[in-house]
Design a protein around this motif. Structure first.
Motif, PDB file in Angstrom:
ATOM      1  N   LEU A  86      62.598  25.987 -20.307  1.00  0.00           N
ATOM      2  CA  LEU A  86      61.146  25.162 -20.019  1.00  0.00           C
ATOM      3  C   LEU A  86      59.966  26.154 -20.870  1.00  0.00           C
ATOM      4  N   CYS A  87      60.263  27.396 -21.474  1.00  0.00           N
ATOM      5  CA  CYS A  87      59.551  28.559 -21.728  1.00  0.00           C
ATOM      6  C   CYS A  87      59.654  28.452 -23.181  1.00  0.00           C
ATOM      7  N   ASP A  88      58.621  28.740 -23.827  1.00  0.00           N
ATOM      8  CA  ASP A  88      58.597  29.210 -25.290  1.00  0.00           C
ATOM      9  C   ASP A  88      58.597  30.644 -25.552  1.00  0.00           C
ATOM     10  N   SER A  89      58.192  31.490 -24.667  1.00  0.00           N
ATOM     11  CA  SER A  89      58.208  32.835 -24.744  1.00  0.00           C
ATOM     12  C   SER A  89      57.746  33.450 -23.484  1.00  0.00           C
ATOM     13  N   SER A  90      57.952  34.746 -23.289  1.00  0.00           N
ATOM     14  CA  SER A  90      57.378  35.564 -22.024  1.00  0.00           C
ATOM     15  C   SER A  90      57.178  37.050 -22.273  1.00  0.00           C
ATOM     16  N   SER A  91      56.479  37.650 -21.605  1.00  0.00           N
ATOM     17  CA  SER A  91      56.446  38.955 -21.531  1.00  0.00           C
ATOM     18  C   SER A  91      56.155  39.535 -20.367  1.00  0.00           C
ATOM     19  N   ARG A  92      56.373  41.063 -20.145  1.00  0.00           N
ATOM     20  CA  ARG A  92      56.243  41.544 -18.890  1.00  0.00           C
ATOM     21  C   ARG A  92      55.504  42.896 -19.211  1.00  0.00           C
ATOM     22  N   THR A  93      54.463  43.269 -18.252  1.00  0.00           N
ATOM     23  CA  THR A  93      53.937  44.315 -18.263  1.00  0.00           C
ATOM     24  C   THR A  93      53.744  45.012 -16.813  1.00  0.00           C
ATOM     25  N   LEU A  94      53.894  46.225 -16.994  1.00  0.00           N
ATOM     26  CA  LEU A  94      53.848  47.043 -15.550  1.00  0.00           C
ATOM     27  C   LEU A  94      52.699  47.666 -15.639  1.00  0.00           C
ATOM     28  N   TYR A  95      51.667  47.728 -14.353  1.00  0.00           N
ATOM     29  CA  TYR A  95      50.609  48.372 -14.420  1.00  0.00           C
ATOM     30  C   TYR A  95      50.675  49.422 -13.181  1.00  0.00           C
ATOM     31  N   THR A  96      50.009  50.515 -13.143  1.00  0.00           N
ATOM     32  CA  THR A  96      49.498  51.247 -11.963  1.00  0.00           C
ATOM     33  C   THR A  96      48.264  50.807 -11.582  1.00  0.00           C
ATOM     34  N   LEU A  97      48.499  50.595 -10.153  1.00  0.00           N
ATOM     35  CA  LEU A  97      47.122  50.346  -9.488  1.00  0.00           C
ATOM     36  C   LEU A  97      46.481  51.710  -9.030  1.00  0.00           C
ATOM     37  N   GLU A  98      45.139  51.733  -9.725  1.00  0.00           N
ATOM     38  CA  GLU A  98      44.606  53.157  -9.575  1.00  0.00           C
ATOM     39  C   GLU A  98      43.648  53.061  -8.528  1.00  0.00           C
ATOM     40  N   ALA A  99      42.846  51.880  -8.147  1.00  0.00           N
ATOM     41  CA  ALA A  99      41.956  51.831  -7.180  1.00  0.00           C
ATOM     42  C   ALA A  99      41.971  50.260  -6.789  1.00  0.00           C
ATOM     43  N   GLN A 100      41.567  49.936  -5.309  1.00  0.00           N
ATOM     44  CA  GLN A 100      41.595  48.713  -4.846  1.00  0.00           C
ATOM     45  C   GLN A 100      40.376  48.620  -3.663  1.00  0.00           C
TER      46      GLN A 100
END
Length: 101
Positions: A86-100
């Motif tokens: 069902l997908c044409d493409s995908s990407s994955r990104t990893l983030y570090t949460l610095e503040a919340q």
């Protein structure tokens, strides 16, 4: 904390089916002990037919454990096999949460 963000570009006309499958996958993860916090987002103003899955993970060890659960849970593997076409493409990104707040 690590935020894993997976963005899927869905094929035209398959958004509802893809969202339903992703919800089932999230439900499978909720059955595991200490599942990560998960969010499923769809586009309002971004490119059409965009589906985003975000997971909050404490660290890279939790990411490895999540990946292990993903690969060893047969229901998830089967649902994922249904999702991929069902997908044409995908990407994955990893983030570090610095503040919340």
């Amino acid at each position: 904390m690590i935020i894993e963000r997976m963005e899927f570009r869905l094929k035209f006309g398959h958004a509802k089916e893809a969202i339903d499958i992703r919800k089932k996958i999230l439900d499978e993860f909720k059955k595991h002990k200490k599942p990560p916090k998960m969010r499923l987002l769809t586009d309002l103003t971004a490119p059409s037919y965009t589906l985003i899955l975000e997971l909050e993970l404490r660290n890279m060890i939790d990411m490895g454990f999540k990946n292990y659960q993903w690969m060893t849970t047969e229901n998830v593997a089967e649902l994922y096999r249904q999702f991929v076409p069902l997908c044409d493409s995908s990407s994955r990104t990893l983030y570090t949460l610095e503040a919340q707040s």
